[in-house]
Design a protein around this motif. Structure first.
Motif, PDB file in Angstrom:
ATOM      1  N   VAL A  15      26.072 -54.839  -8.199  1.00  0.00           N
ATOM      2  CA  VAL A  15      26.781 -54.284  -5.611  1.00  0.00           C
ATOM      3  C   VAL A  15      26.296 -53.315  -4.995  1.00  0.00           C
ATOM      4  O   VAL A  15      25.920 -53.445  -3.953  1.00  0.00           O
ATOM      5  N   LEU A  16      25.708 -51.825  -6.393  1.00  0.00           N
ATOM      6  CA  LEU A  16      24.773 -51.056  -5.160  1.00  0.00           C
ATOM      7  C   LEU A  16      23.749 -50.524  -5.943  1.00  0.00           C
ATOM      8  O   LEU A  16      23.741 -50.454  -7.551  1.00  0.00           O
ATOM      9  N   GLU A  17      22.591 -49.934  -5.362  1.00  0.00           N
ATOM     10  CA  GLU A  17      21.197 -49.740  -5.713  1.00  0.00           C
ATOM     11  C   GLU A  17      20.895 -49.125  -4.754  1.00  0.00           C
ATOM     12  O   GLU A  17      20.848 -48.233  -4.033  1.00  0.00           O
ATOM     13  N   ALA A  18      20.211 -48.156  -5.908  1.00  0.00           N
ATOM     14  CA  ALA A  18      18.891 -47.440  -5.298  1.00  0.00           C
ATOM     15  C   ALA A  18      17.740 -47.914  -5.707  1.00  0.00           C
ATOM     16  O   ALA A  18      17.763 -47.533  -7.067  1.00  0.00           O
ATOM     17  N   ARG A  19      16.988 -48.081  -4.637  1.00  0.00           N
ATOM     18  CA  ARG A  19      15.603 -48.379  -5.484  1.00  0.00           C
ATOM     19  C   ARG A  19      13.825 -47.752  -5.414  1.00  0.00           C
ATOM     20  O   ARG A  19      13.675 -46.911  -3.928  1.00  0.00           O
ATOM     21  N   GLU A  20      13.764 -46.944  -5.678  1.00  0.00           N
ATOM     22  CA  GLU A  20      12.175 -45.869  -5.694  1.00  0.00           C
ATOM     23  C   GLU A  20      12.911 -44.769  -4.328  1.00  0.00           C
ATOM     24  O   GLU A  20      11.399 -44.408  -4.111  1.00  0.00           O
ATOM     25  N   VAL A  21      13.861 -44.358  -4.814  1.00  0.00           N
ATOM     26  CA  VAL A  21      13.751 -43.289  -3.700  1.00  0.00           C
ATOM     27  C   VAL A  21      13.855 -41.798  -3.762  1.00  0.00           C
ATOM     28  O   VAL A  21      13.859 -41.726  -5.728  1.00  0.00           O
ATOM     29  N   VAL A  22      13.118 -41.280  -3.206  1.00  0.00           N
ATOM     30  CA  VAL A  22      13.160 -39.724  -3.079  1.00  0.00           C
ATOM     31  C   VAL A  22      13.477 -38.713  -2.699  1.00  0.00           C
ATOM     32  O   VAL A  22      13.808 -39.661  -1.361  1.00  0.00           O
ATOM     33  N   LYS A  23      13.789 -37.505  -2.829  1.00  0.00           N
ATOM     34  CA  LYS A  23      14.225 -36.594  -1.661  1.00  0.00           C
ATOM     35  C   LYS A  23      13.635 -35.361  -1.977  1.00  0.00           C
ATOM     36  O   LYS A  23      13.386 -35.339  -3.216  1.00  0.00           O
ATOM     37  N   ALA A  39      13.324 -32.730  -5.279  1.00  0.00           N
ATOM     38  CA  ALA A  39      15.191 -32.621  -5.653  1.00  0.00           C
ATOM     39  C   ALA A  39      14.556 -34.544  -6.900  1.00  0.00           C
ATOM     40  O   ALA A  39      15.307 -34.168  -7.640  1.00  0.00           O
ATOM     41  N   LEU A  40      13.971 -35.316  -6.100  1.00  0.00           N
ATOM     42  CA  LEU A  40      14.571 -36.390  -6.700  1.00  0.00           C
ATOM     43  C   LEU A  40      12.660 -37.256  -6.262  1.00  0.00           C
ATOM     44  O   LEU A  40      12.729 -37.160  -5.488  1.00  0.00           O
ATOM     45  N   GLU A  41      12.756 -37.767  -7.904  1.00  0.00           N
ATOM     46  CA  GLU A  41      11.016 -38.381  -7.427  1.00  0.00           C
ATOM     47  C   GLU A  41      11.344 -39.742  -7.627  1.00  0.00           C
ATOM     48  O   GLU A  41      12.532 -40.635  -7.675  1.00  0.00           O
ATOM     49  N   PRO A  42      10.811 -40.641  -7.561  1.00  0.00           N
ATOM     50  CA  PRO A  42      10.738 -42.420  -7.463  1.00  0.00           C
ATOM     51  C   PRO A  42      11.557 -42.767  -7.979  1.00  0.00           C
ATOM     52  O   PRO A  42      11.953 -42.812 -10.053  1.00  0.00           O
ATOM     53  N   THR A  43      12.937 -43.384  -7.833  1.00  0.00           N
ATOM     54  CA  THR A  43      13.881 -43.236  -8.952  1.00  0.00           C
ATOM     55  C   THR A  43      14.511 -44.440  -8.856  1.00  0.00           C
ATOM     56  O   THR A  43      15.572 -44.719  -7.571  1.00  0.00           O
ATOM     57  N   THR A  44      14.875 -45.293 -10.035  1.00  0.00           N
ATOM     58  CA  THR A  44      15.552 -46.456  -9.039  1.00  0.00           C
ATOM     59  C   THR A  44      17.143 -46.369 -10.405  1.00  0.00           C
ATOM     60  O   THR A  44      16.900 -46.285 -11.488  1.00  0.00           O
ATOM     61  N   LEU A  45      18.468 -46.724  -9.601  1.00  0.00           N
ATOM     62  CA  LEU A  45      19.469 -47.418 -10.568  1.00  0.00           C
ATOM     63  C   LEU A  45      20.161 -48.470  -9.730  1.00  0.00           C
ATOM     64  O   LEU A  45      20.464 -48.412  -8.540  1.00  0.00           O
ATOM     65  N   GLU A  80      14.928 -47.123  -0.695  1.00  0.00           N
ATOM     66  CA  GLU A  80      16.248 -47.297   0.344  1.00  0.00           C
ATOM     67  C   GLU A  80      17.012 -47.886  -0.419  1.00  0.00           C
ATOM     68  O   GLU A  80      17.145 -47.959  -2.015  1.00  0.00           O
ATOM     69  N   ILE A  81      18.274 -47.862  -0.359  1.00  0.00           N
ATOM     70  CA  ILE A  81      19.282 -48.043  -0.797  1.00  0.00           C
ATOM     71  C   ILE A  81      20.296 -49.818  -0.395  1.00  0.00           C
ATOM     72  O   ILE A  81      19.799 -49.811   0.949  1.00  0.00           O
ATOM     73  N   ARG A  82      20.359 -49.758  -1.303  1.00  0.00           N
ATOM     74  CA  ARG A  82      20.754 -51.259  -1.554  1.00  0.00           C
ATOM     75  C   ARG A  82      22.063 -51.941  -2.187  1.00  0.00           C
ATOM     76  O   ARG A  82      22.395 -51.008  -2.212  1.00  0.00           O
ATOM     77  N   LEU A  83      23.246 -52.193  -0.959  1.00  0.00           N
ATOM     78  CA  LEU A  83      24.495 -52.599  -0.920  1.00  0.00           C
ATOM     79  C   LEU A  83      24.927 -54.263  -0.962  1.00  0.00           C
ATOM     80  O   LEU A  83      24.213 -55.174   0.433  1.00  0.00           O
ATOM     81  N   ASP A  84      25.435 -54.809  -1.305  1.00  0.00           N
ATOM     82  CA  ASP A  84      25.341 -56.332  -2.336  1.00  0.00           C
ATOM     83  C   ASP A  84      23.487 -56.914  -1.979  1.00  0.00           C
ATOM     84  O   ASP A  84      23.769 -58.097  -1.687  1.00  0.00           O
ATOM     85  N   GLY A  85      22.777 -56.428  -2.340  1.00  0.00           N
ATOM     86  CA  GLY A  85      21.341 -57.121  -2.053  1.00  0.00           C
ATOM     87  C   GLY A  85      20.722 -56.689  -0.762  1.00  0.00           C
ATOM     88  O   GLY A  85      19.397 -56.780  -0.278  1.00  0.00           O
TER      89      GLY A  85
END
Length: 353
Positions: A15-23, A39-45, A80-85
């Motif tokens: 339902v909610l995704e973080a895809r390769e997010v960097v901060k 603070a954040l390296e490429p992270t997917t959750l 990017e952040i994804r909601l419901d794809g």
């Protein structure tokens, strides 16, 4: 994380995704021009309906940063952040942002500062119902506010509806904060250390409430904590974050029973053991690395400076298994079976650890 790993991590109806997010956060001050906190390296959750994902790590690991990216408090530097794809744009109009918050709600760490002290619970809970168009008219609002109080086990609800926050205990305030989040009728709850400021005797009650909401309402829940013992009790999946890098993930019993990353082992050495009754009896539900003896053997040094972080695997200055590769490149993902994986050079094919 390689692209194939990111795809497999988010597959399956998230339902909610973080895809390769960097901060990255800019450093302000004299002589700091151009410097950044990594603070954040490429992270997917990915968060799935009816599942609790625990994000575990010590203070400064990037847990809250990731939660605030998901809550749109910060925009990702990359990814990017994804909601419901569907990708979520970094800038919204007010109407679109409100639609997002109707589905994604955050529960903050401090129940004493997250509620406005000048308003009664009736107002605190009726306001999100009005904002999101879920109730109209005084009678309907009253009915739904009472229902919210009952859902978070503040009963009899009629005795709570006109109380001020200062008339409640810490645990009761956190239940009100959960009820306020539920008023939006979300699909996702983001819990940022939601029990760490509560008395040990009531932490388990709050976790059980959240778990019941997951079961009854199919919520996707992100549980942020530095206490891997409570994560094992509460979550369906544990992800271990160190200095902005995800290093291990898997089912709780597998990660706790057979940790493969040295940092996960360090967290476990610093936490109460649930099999010894270290937190179910209320004596501790908030151990973890933050409370470890700084002079103890398990501390293995200090977390890195994220303005100038170590190259490669950021844990290597503290790692007893560090080798040359660890200094130069972050390791690829190694599968351990049953949904358990690790980023560690010691677990590459042909190595033993």
């Amino acid at each position: 994380m390689p692209e194939r790993d990111a795809a497999s991590e988010t597959a399956g109806g998230a339902v909610l995704e973080a895809r390769e997010v960097v901060k990255r956060f800019p450093v302000h001050g004299l002589g700091q021009l151009g410097r950044q906190v990594h603070a954040l390296e490429p992270t997917t959750l990915a968060l799935h309906p009816g599942r609790i994902t625990a994000l575990v790590g010590e203070s400064g690991s990037g847990k809250s940063t990731l939660a605030r990216l998901l809550a749109l408090d910060h925009a990702p530097t990359e990814g990017e952040i994804r909601l419901d794809g569907r990708p979520v744009r970094r800038t919204f109009r007010t109407k679109a942002r409100r639609a997002y918050y109707r589905q994604v709600q955050m529960i903050f760490q401090d129940p004493f500062s997250s509620l406005n002290p000048v308003h009664r619970l009736r107002y605190i809970l009726s306001r999100p119902l009005k904002l999101h168009g879920h109730a109209r008219g005084r009678a309907e609002l009253e009915e739904q506010v009472l229902d919210l109080l009952q859902r978070v086990e503040l009963t009899p609800a009629e005795q709570f509806i006109d109380k001020f926050p200062h008339e409640l205990s810490g645990g009761q305030r956190q239940r009100v904060a959960i009820a306020r989040a539920l008023a939006a009728r979300p699909k996702v709850l983001l819990g940022d250390e939601p029990i760490s400021m509560l008395d040990a005797s009531i932490r388990l009650d709050i976790l059980n409430l959240l778990r019941r909401l997951r079961d009854d309402e199919g919520l996707a829940i992100l549980y942020i904590t530095h206490d891997i013992a409570s994560a094992r009790y509460f979550a369906d999946e544990i992800k271990v974050l160190y200095a902005g890098q995800l290093v291990e993930s898997g089912p709780p019993d597998v990660v706790v029973g057979h940790p493969r990353h040295p940092y996960t082992r360090l967290l476990l050495d610093s936490a109460p053991d649930p099999d010894r009754g270290g937190f179910l009896d209320g004596t501790s539900l908030d151990g973890g690395l933050d409370d470890a003896d700084p002079d103890g053997e398990e501390s293995l040094g200090e977390p890195p400076d994220l303005v100038a972080p170590p190259t490669g695997c950021r844990f290597h200055p503290r790692c007893p298994l560090a080798r040359t590769e660890c200094l130069t490149a972050f390791p690829p993902r190694s599968e351990a079976g049953d949904g358990h994986w690790v980023h560690c050079w010691a677990h590459e094919p042909g190595t033993d650890a």
